[in-house]
Write a protein that holds these residues in place. Structure first.
Motif, PDB file in Angstrom:
ATOM      1  N   LYS A 119       0.831  -1.199   0.000  1.00  0.00           N
ATOM      2  CA  LYS A 119       0.000   0.000   0.000  1.00  0.00           C
ATOM      3  C   LYS A 119       0.866   1.249   0.000  1.00  0.00           C
ATOM      4  N   ARG A 120       1.964   1.207   0.762  1.00  0.00           N
ATOM      5  CA  ARG A 120       2.861   2.361   0.803  1.00  0.00           C
ATOM      6  C   ARG A 120       3.536   2.575  -0.548  1.00  0.00           C
ATOM      7  N   LEU A 121       3.902   1.503  -1.209  1.00  0.00           N
ATOM      8  CA  LEU A 121       4.524   1.604  -2.526  1.00  0.00           C
ATOM      9  C   LEU A 121       3.569   2.240  -3.526  1.00  0.00           C
ATOM     10  N   ALA A 122       2.331   1.804  -3.538  1.00  0.00           N
ATOM     11  CA  ALA A 122       1.339   2.367  -4.454  1.00  0.00           C
ATOM     12  C   ALA A 122       1.068   3.837  -4.144  1.00  0.00           C
ATOM     13  N   PHE A 130       4.341  10.519  -6.601  1.00  0.00           N
ATOM     14  CA  PHE A 130       5.364  10.924  -7.559  1.00  0.00           C
ATOM     15  C   PHE A 130       4.788  11.104  -8.960  1.00  0.00           C
ATOM     16  N   LEU A 131       3.750  10.363  -9.298  1.00  0.00           N
ATOM     17  CA  LEU A 131       3.090  10.552 -10.586  1.00  0.00           C
ATOM     18  C   LEU A 131       2.450  11.936 -10.665  1.00  0.00           C
ATOM     19  N   VAL A 132       1.718  12.300  -9.622  1.00  0.00           N
ATOM     20  CA  VAL A 132       1.082  13.617  -9.587  1.00  0.00           C
ATOM     21  C   VAL A 132       2.138  14.720  -9.592  1.00  0.00           C
ATOM     22  N   ILE A 144      12.533   7.991 -12.788  1.00  0.00           N
ATOM     23  CA  ILE A 144      13.486   8.043 -11.683  1.00  0.00           C
ATOM     24  C   ILE A 144      12.807   7.639 -10.376  1.00  0.00           C
ATOM     25  N   ALA A 145      11.579   8.111 -10.174  1.00  0.00           N
ATOM     26  CA  ALA A 145      10.833   7.761  -8.958  1.00  0.00           C
ATOM     27  C   ALA A 145      10.530   6.269  -8.906  1.00  0.00           C
ATOM     28  N   VAL A 146      10.132   5.686 -10.026  1.00  0.00           N
ATOM     29  CA  VAL A 146       9.842   4.250 -10.067  1.00  0.00           C
ATOM     30  C   VAL A 146      11.105   3.441  -9.799  1.00  0.00           C
TER      31      VAL A 146
END
Length: 63
Positions: A2-5, A11-13, A39-41
């Motif tokens: 859940k934290r990963l999602a 980071f997407l927003v 980079i975030a992924v």
């Protein structure tokens, strides 16, 4: 998980917002937004992999 999602959603927003801000007259600068999100992924994937790897080492050090 859940934290990963939640982190990836944040980071997407954030990357889309930065893409809008640096785009100028265009609608969205996809290269900047996509690069920042990539980079975030990669960073979140590395953090997730390191956490799992460290947990496996603790399990296998018994007996």
């Amino acid at each position: 998980m859940k934290r990963l999602a939640l982190s990836l959603l944040f980071f997407l927003v954030l990357s889309v917002a930065v893409g809008f801000l640096v785009s100028g007259p265009e609608f969205l600068d996809w290269s900047v937004a996509g690069g920042l999100f990539a980079i975030a992924v990669a960073g979140e994937g590395l953090r997730f992999w390191m956490r799992r790897s460290r947990a496996k080492k603790r399990e296998s050090s018994g007996i």
